[in-house]
Design a protein around this motif. Structure first.
Motif, PDB file in Angstrom:
ATOM      1  N   GLN A 161     -38.153  13.252  55.595  1.00  0.00           N
ATOM      2  CA  GLN A 161     -39.858  14.030  55.028  1.00  0.00           C
ATOM      3  C   GLN A 161     -40.549  14.296  55.668  1.00  0.00           C
ATOM      4  O   GLN A 161     -40.826  13.489  56.142  1.00  0.00           O
ATOM      5  CB  GLN A 161     -38.870  12.638  53.817  1.00  0.00           C
ATOM      6  CG  GLN A 161     -37.351  12.179  53.021  1.00  0.00           C
ATOM      7  CD  GLN A 161     -37.645  13.711  52.237  1.00  0.00           C
ATOM      8  OE1 GLN A 161     -38.358  13.787  51.333  1.00  0.00           O
ATOM      9  NE2 GLN A 161     -36.156  13.777  52.430  1.00  0.00           N
ATOM     10  N   GLY A 162     -40.672  14.856  54.502  1.00  0.00           N
ATOM     11  CA  GLY A 162     -42.523  15.558  54.791  1.00  0.00           C
ATOM     12  C   GLY A 162     -42.506  16.563  55.637  1.00  0.00           C
ATOM     13  O   GLY A 162     -41.419  17.623  55.892  1.00  0.00           O
ATOM     14  N   GLY A 163     -43.427  17.610  55.894  1.00  0.00           N
ATOM     15  CA  GLY A 163     -43.210  18.453  56.087  1.00  0.00           C
ATOM     16  C   GLY A 163     -44.226  18.606  57.337  1.00  0.00           C
ATOM     17  O   GLY A 163     -44.785  18.023  57.542  1.00  0.00           O
ATOM     18  N   GLN A 164     -44.678  19.972  58.184  1.00  0.00           N
ATOM     19  CA  GLN A 164     -44.947  20.398  58.921  1.00  0.00           C
ATOM     20  C   GLN A 164     -44.760  20.059  60.732  1.00  0.00           C
ATOM     21  O   GLN A 164     -43.820  18.889  60.283  1.00  0.00           O
ATOM     22  CB  GLN A 164     -46.758  20.117  58.611  1.00  0.00           C
ATOM     23  CG  GLN A 164     -47.149  20.863  57.479  1.00  0.00           C
ATOM     24  CD  GLN A 164     -46.825  22.209  57.369  1.00  0.00           C
ATOM     25  OE1 GLN A 164     -47.466  22.484  58.166  1.00  0.00           O
ATOM     26  NE2 GLN A 164     -46.550  22.618  56.061  1.00  0.00           N
ATOM     27  N   ARG A 165     -45.731  20.477  61.447  1.00  0.00           N
ATOM     28  CA  ARG A 165     -45.295  19.159  62.641  1.00  0.00           C
ATOM     29  C   ARG A 165     -45.712  17.961  63.306  1.00  0.00           C
ATOM     30  O   ARG A 165     -44.598  17.539  63.851  1.00  0.00           O
ATOM     31  CB  ARG A 165     -46.366  20.805  63.756  1.00  0.00           C
ATOM     32  CG  ARG A 165     -45.152  21.944  63.379  1.00  0.00           C
ATOM     33  CD  ARG A 165     -45.586  22.851  63.747  1.00  0.00           C
ATOM     34  NE  ARG A 165     -45.810  24.002  64.259  1.00  0.00           N
ATOM     35  CZ  ARG A 165     -46.403  25.094  63.590  1.00  0.00           C
ATOM     36  NH1 ARG A 165     -47.704  24.707  63.490  1.00  0.00           N
ATOM     37  NH2 ARG A 165     -46.648  26.904  63.103  1.00  0.00           N
ATOM     38  N   GLY A 166     -46.072  17.439  62.318  1.00  0.00           N
ATOM     39  CA  GLY A 166     -47.076  16.436  62.758  1.00  0.00           C
ATOM     40  C   GLY A 166     -45.846  15.010  62.858  1.00  0.00           C
ATOM     41  O   GLY A 166     -45.611  14.440  63.805  1.00  0.00           O
ATOM     42  N   HIS A 167     -44.395  15.422  62.237  1.00  0.00           N
ATOM     43  CA  HIS A 167     -43.169  14.291  62.515  1.00  0.00           C
ATOM     44  C   HIS A 167     -42.925  14.363  63.603  1.00  0.00           C
ATOM     45  O   HIS A 167     -42.376  13.339  64.912  1.00  0.00           O
ATOM     46  CB  HIS A 167     -42.548  14.394  61.082  1.00  0.00           C
ATOM     47  CG  HIS A 167     -43.135  14.028  59.864  1.00  0.00           C
ATOM     48  ND1 HIS A 167     -43.052  12.898  58.972  1.00  0.00           N
ATOM     49  CD2 HIS A 167     -43.223  15.093  58.586  1.00  0.00           C
ATOM     50  CE1 HIS A 167     -44.329  12.409  58.244  1.00  0.00           C
ATOM     51  NE2 HIS A 167     -44.048  14.004  57.772  1.00  0.00           N
ATOM     52  N   LEU A 168     -42.443  15.868  63.962  1.00  0.00           N
ATOM     53  CA  LEU A 168     -41.964  15.923  65.313  1.00  0.00           C
ATOM     54  C   LEU A 168     -42.739  15.711  66.873  1.00  0.00           C
ATOM     55  O   LEU A 168     -42.176  15.498  67.683  1.00  0.00           O
ATOM     56  CB  LEU A 168     -41.493  17.815  65.352  1.00  0.00           C
ATOM     57  CG  LEU A 168     -40.516  18.050  64.760  1.00  0.00           C
ATOM     58  CD1 LEU A 168     -40.362  19.214  64.228  1.00  0.00           C
ATOM     59  CD2 LEU A 168     -39.255  17.250  65.330  1.00  0.00           C
ATOM     60  N   LEU A 222     -35.861  22.767  61.404  1.00  0.00           N
ATOM     61  CA  LEU A 222     -35.463  22.789  63.005  1.00  0.00           C
ATOM     62  C   LEU A 222     -36.684  23.990  63.254  1.00  0.00           C
ATOM     63  O   LEU A 222     -36.564  23.959  64.511  1.00  0.00           O
ATOM     64  CB  LEU A 222     -34.117  24.064  63.013  1.00  0.00           C
ATOM     65  CG  LEU A 222     -32.634  22.659  62.779  1.00  0.00           C
ATOM     66  CD1 LEU A 222     -31.546  23.223  62.834  1.00  0.00           C
ATOM     67  CD2 LEU A 222     -32.404  21.058  63.833  1.00  0.00           C
ATOM     68  N   GLN A 223     -37.177  25.306  62.812  1.00  0.00           N
ATOM     69  CA  GLN A 223     -37.354  26.214  63.224  1.00  0.00           C
ATOM     70  C   GLN A 223     -38.759  25.955  64.118  1.00  0.00           C
ATOM     71  O   GLN A 223     -39.479  25.979  64.509  1.00  0.00           O
ATOM     72  CB  GLN A 223     -38.805  27.072  61.942  1.00  0.00           C
ATOM     73  CG  GLN A 223     -39.561  26.536  60.938  1.00  0.00           C
ATOM     74  CD  GLN A 223     -38.787  25.194  60.232  1.00  0.00           C
ATOM     75  OE1 GLN A 223     -37.818  25.452  59.515  1.00  0.00           O
ATOM     76  NE2 GLN A 223     -39.827  25.343  58.900  1.00  0.00           N
ATOM     77  N   HIS A 224     -39.094  24.542  63.685  1.00  0.00           N
ATOM     78  CA  HIS A 224     -40.384  23.678  64.778  1.00  0.00           C
ATOM     79  C   HIS A 224     -39.966  23.642  66.536  1.00  0.00           C
ATOM     80  O   HIS A 224     -40.782  23.270  66.893  1.00  0.00           O
ATOM     81  CB  HIS A 224     -41.433  22.960  63.521  1.00  0.00           C
ATOM     82  CG  HIS A 224     -41.853  23.398  62.668  1.00  0.00           C
ATOM     83  ND1 HIS A 224     -42.605  24.536  62.127  1.00  0.00           N
ATOM     84  CD2 HIS A 224     -41.880  22.294  61.211  1.00  0.00           C
ATOM     85  CE1 HIS A 224     -43.081  24.725  61.230  1.00  0.00           C
ATOM     86  NE2 HIS A 224     -42.991  23.294  60.710  1.00  0.00           N
ATOM     87  N   LEU A 225     -38.335  23.030  66.222  1.00  0.00           N
ATOM     88  CA  LEU A 225     -38.077  22.138  67.132  1.00  0.00           C
ATOM     89  C   LEU A 225     -38.500  23.460  68.591  1.00  0.00           C
ATOM     90  O   LEU A 225     -38.976  22.470  69.744  1.00  0.00           O
ATOM     91  CB  LEU A 225     -36.866  21.888  67.154  1.00  0.00           C
ATOM     92  CG  LEU A 225     -36.757  20.484  66.272  1.00  0.00           C
ATOM     93  CD1 LEU A 225     -34.786  20.618  66.051  1.00  0.00           C
ATOM     94  CD2 LEU A 225     -37.196  19.180  67.060  1.00  0.00           C
ATOM     95  N   PRO A 226     -38.380  24.412  68.511  1.00  0.00           N
ATOM     96  CA  PRO A 226     -38.875  25.262  70.040  1.00  0.00           C
ATOM     97  C   PRO A 226     -40.042  25.141  69.956  1.00  0.00           C
ATOM     98  O   PRO A 226     -40.552  24.950  71.521  1.00  0.00           O
ATOM     99  CB  PRO A 226     -38.218  27.049  69.453  1.00  0.00           C
ATOM    100  CG  PRO A 226     -37.982  26.761  68.481  1.00  0.00           C
ATOM    101  CD  PRO A 226     -37.614  25.592  67.390  1.00  0.00           C
ATOM    102  N   LEU A 258     -33.820   6.155  66.214  1.00  0.00           N
ATOM    103  CA  LEU A 258     -35.872   6.738  65.966  1.00  0.00           C
ATOM    104  C   LEU A 258     -35.549   7.229  64.656  1.00  0.00           C
ATOM    105  O   LEU A 258     -35.392   8.417  64.431  1.00  0.00           O
ATOM    106  CB  LEU A 258     -35.899   7.391  67.316  1.00  0.00           C
ATOM    107  CG  LEU A 258     -37.403   6.905  67.591  1.00  0.00           C
ATOM    108  CD1 LEU A 258     -38.295   6.054  67.105  1.00  0.00           C
ATOM    109  CD2 LEU A 258     -38.083   8.163  68.183  1.00  0.00           C
ATOM    110  N   PHE A 259     -35.757   6.839  63.383  1.00  0.00           N
ATOM    111  CA  PHE A 259     -36.362   7.577  62.260  1.00  0.00           C
ATOM    112  C   PHE A 259     -37.676   7.361  62.174  1.00  0.00           C
ATOM    113  O   PHE A 259     -38.689   6.776  62.394  1.00  0.00           O
ATOM    114  CB  PHE A 259     -35.694   5.815  61.157  1.00  0.00           C
ATOM    115  CG  PHE A 259     -34.801   5.131  61.238  1.00  0.00           C
ATOM    116  CD1 PHE A 259     -33.670   6.327  60.744  1.00  0.00           C
ATOM    117  CD2 PHE A 259     -34.447   4.109  61.699  1.00  0.00           C
ATOM    118  CE1 PHE A 259     -33.165   6.085  60.882  1.00  0.00           C
ATOM    119  CE2 PHE A 259     -32.995   3.924  62.336  1.00  0.00           C
ATOM    120  CZ  PHE A 259     -31.689   4.713  61.834  1.00  0.00           C
ATOM    121  N   GLU A 260     -38.060   9.231  61.960  1.00  0.00           N
ATOM    122  CA  GLU A 260     -39.891   8.865  61.933  1.00  0.00           C
ATOM    123  C   GLU A 260     -39.339  10.020  60.148  1.00  0.00           C
ATOM    124  O   GLU A 260     -38.737  10.766  60.215  1.00  0.00           O
ATOM    125  CB  GLU A 260     -39.899  10.554  62.681  1.00  0.00           C
ATOM    126  CG  GLU A 260     -41.003  10.849  62.788  1.00  0.00           C
ATOM    127  CD  GLU A 260     -42.273  10.980  61.909  1.00  0.00           C
ATOM    128  OE1 GLU A 260     -42.240  10.802  60.584  1.00  0.00           O
ATOM    129  OE2 GLU A 260     -43.248   9.959  61.732  1.00  0.00           O
TER     130      GLU A 260
END
Length: 164
Positions: A10-17, A41-45, A110-112
């Motif tokens: 849940q949540g958006g943007q890159r902060g969680h990753l 997934l688009q933020h993973l690279p 690991l849960f984010e």
């Protein structure tokens, strides 16, 4: 080789990753195979692409529109809006997470900001680690209130009625 599954539901943007980066680096250095199940997934690279990871899409409720965070009086309100608003939605999400957990067979997760994944993990033998901030982690349960109002939630009669 032990397996660490890192999940973000849940949540958006890159902060969680971004919160996952350091624990993933430490797990890799300790010899873990790391699998990331991510909502976007688009933020993973950009954030984790240089690391030897396996990527999976995370089960999640699609098309959740952003909302003013002050509209959420309790963690239950977050679950209803962002995860599941009906028994059918909950069952579908739990089946998806259950399938993912059976396929991956993690030694730890690991849960984010992954509340439905956390429910699906209940009672399973692997280690569970929650990371995030006060908004994305469930508040501690108290007697009679398994999902209590946020500390900032006003305790007016109208709000108490809404919480019920």
């Amino acid at each position: 080789m032990p397996t660490l599954l890192c999940v973000w539901e849940q949540g958006g943007q890159r902060g969680h990753l971004a919160h996952l980066r350091l624990p993933i680096e430490r797990a890799l250095a300790a010899g873990y195979r790391v699998i990331v199940a991510a909502r976007e997934l688009q933020h993973l690279p950009q954030l984790l692409g240089d690391l030897p990871l396996h990527w999976l899409p995370a089960p999640h409720k699609p098309d959740v529109q952003p909302a003013d965070q002050s509209a959420f009086l309790s963690y239950t309100h977050i679950l209803q809006r962002q995860c599941f608003a009906s028994e059918d939605e909950l069952i579908a999400q739990l089946v998806a997470w259950d399938t993912l957990l059976q396929l991956v067979k993690p030694d730890g997760v690991l849960f984010e900001h992954s509340p439905t994944a956390l429910i699906a993990a209940w009672g399973r033998p692997f280690r569970k680690i929650l990371i995030g901030n006060g908004f994305s982690l469930p508040p501690p349960a108290s007697a009679g209130q398994p999902l209590a109002p946020f500390p900032t939630t006003p305790r007016t009669a109208q709000v108490q009625a809404e919480l019920l």
